[in-house]
Design a protein around this motif. Sequence first.
Motif, PDB file in Angstrom:
ATOM      1  N   THR A  63       0.715  -1.150  -0.065  1.00  0.00           N
ATOM      2  CA  THR A  63       0.007   0.108  -0.160  1.00  0.00           C
ATOM      3  C   THR A  63       0.782   1.309   0.083  1.00  0.00           C
ATOM      4  O   THR A  63       1.941   1.273   0.590  1.00  0.00           O
ATOM      5  CB  THR A  63      -0.991  -0.024   1.540  1.00  0.00           C
ATOM      6  N   VAL A  71      -4.419   5.068   5.339  1.00  0.00           N
ATOM      7  CA  VAL A  71      -4.010   3.818   5.604  1.00  0.00           C
ATOM      8  C   VAL A  71      -5.010   3.199   6.674  1.00  0.00           C
ATOM      9  O   VAL A  71      -5.116   1.851   6.275  1.00  0.00           O
ATOM     10  CB  VAL A  71      -2.520   4.073   6.354  1.00  0.00           C
ATOM     11  N   TYR A  75      -6.537  -0.912   5.776  1.00  0.00           N
ATOM     12  CA  TYR A  75      -6.074  -1.948   6.602  1.00  0.00           C
ATOM     13  C   TYR A  75      -7.356  -2.678   7.618  1.00  0.00           C
ATOM     14  O   TYR A  75      -7.339  -3.717   7.747  1.00  0.00           O
ATOM     15  CB  TYR A  75      -4.828  -1.792   7.542  1.00  0.00           C
ATOM     16  N   ASP A  93       3.216  -1.465   4.076  1.00  0.00           N
ATOM     17  CA  ASP A  93       2.679  -0.226   3.865  1.00  0.00           C
ATOM     18  C   ASP A  93       4.000   0.753   3.965  1.00  0.00           C
ATOM     19  O   ASP A  93       4.715   0.844   4.342  1.00  0.00           O
ATOM     20  CB  ASP A  93       2.049   0.230   5.186  1.00  0.00           C
ATOM     21  N   THR A  95       3.355   3.939   2.618  1.00  0.00           N
ATOM     22  CA  THR A  95       2.977   5.195   2.819  1.00  0.00           C
ATOM     23  C   THR A  95       3.759   5.852   3.963  1.00  0.00           C
ATOM     24  O   THR A  95       4.186   5.084   4.836  1.00  0.00           O
ATOM     25  CB  THR A  95       1.515   5.474   3.347  1.00  0.00           C
ATOM     26  N   SER A  97       3.671   7.352   7.071  1.00  0.00           N
ATOM     27  CA  SER A  97       2.476   7.342   8.162  1.00  0.00           C
ATOM     28  C   SER A  97       3.136   7.405   9.656  1.00  0.00           C
ATOM     29  O   SER A  97       4.226   7.591   9.800  1.00  0.00           O
ATOM     30  CB  SER A  97       1.547   6.283   8.134  1.00  0.00           C
ATOM     31  N   ALA A 102       1.759   2.251  12.469  1.00  0.00           N
ATOM     32  CA  ALA A 102       2.516   1.157  11.831  1.00  0.00           C
ATOM     33  C   ALA A 102       2.639  -0.145  13.026  1.00  0.00           C
ATOM     34  O   ALA A 102       2.390  -1.399  12.487  1.00  0.00           O
ATOM     35  CB  ALA A 102       4.081   1.371  11.365  1.00  0.00           C
ATOM     36  N   ASP A 118       6.242  -1.800   8.085  1.00  0.00           N
ATOM     37  CA  ASP A 118       6.289  -0.383   7.431  1.00  0.00           C
ATOM     38  C   ASP A 118       7.644  -0.374   6.476  1.00  0.00           C
ATOM     39  O   ASP A 118       8.514  -0.783   7.150  1.00  0.00           O
ATOM     40  CB  ASP A 118       5.982   0.727   8.516  1.00  0.00           C
TER      41      ASP A 118
END
Length: 293
Positions: A63, A71, A75, A93, A95, A97, A102, A118
């Motif tokens: 993602t 996010v 999820y 992930d 992204t 963030s 995470a 993450d």
Amino acid sequence: MKKIGFVGTGVMGQHMIRNLMKQGYEVSVFTRTKEKAEPLLDEGAIWKGSVAEVARVSEAVITIVGFPSDVEEVYFGAEGIIENASKGTFFIDMTTSSPELAAEIASKAKSNGQVAWDAPVSGSDVFAEAGKLAIMVGGEEASFHHVRPILEAMGENVVLQGPAGAGQHTKMSNQIAIASTMMGVVEAITYAEKAGLDPAIVMESIEHGAAGSFSLSKLGKKMIAEDFAPGFYVKHFIKDMDIAIASADRLELFTPGLRLAKELFEGLKENGGENDGTQALYKYYKWKTEGLV
């Protein structure tokens, strides 16, 4: 693993997907606006109508979306990735963030028999296209070897930084460094112009000295050319700085450069620059110098 799901086909994601397909991965994609994915579908990516559909057919799901709220949306919940993916599925992930989010994703995935990392990235769309992103990873070390080849299809500097959240903390360090560097680059160029110099010629000297950086060599040249097309959106950089400031506050850390940079980028956003590339900070300095804002 050959079946990869990918959620988010923005400026960075589209190049990352292409690099995965070049390495022989079967990539199923979903993004909110299908039209944005059409070029990828023409090149062999497989369209799925929802996040849940992507999760159901993938061995690993990647993602890269806009904000932490995005996010959470992809999820969590009945239609989210965690609930719809099989046990043993890997989540990545990418992204930028929050470290706390995470860690939450990793914890919920683990309780569901899955593993999450993450893995935010550094580098512009140019690096994404070339497959040369820096990828900062947080998560489980024991099974990291399973996803490393996937990440290496998109980047050439893949480093496991520590447990879940460590990748995001590393990205915050990266963004803090960029925030103050961007101010320095803009001020250097506008100073050269004000002094009656040709900033392009000035660049030939200073980019090869101690001031040298990606921001100076790449984005500085775009500033001089007044090319403000986004490789990385102003609105997303402001989001990153918000996350970094919140994290710094929790760590009781003094970050005056970060806070000033955020204030300046907020000024650019308020004057219509939120969808420009971060090099558009140059415009805001010019406006301030000329008394236009």
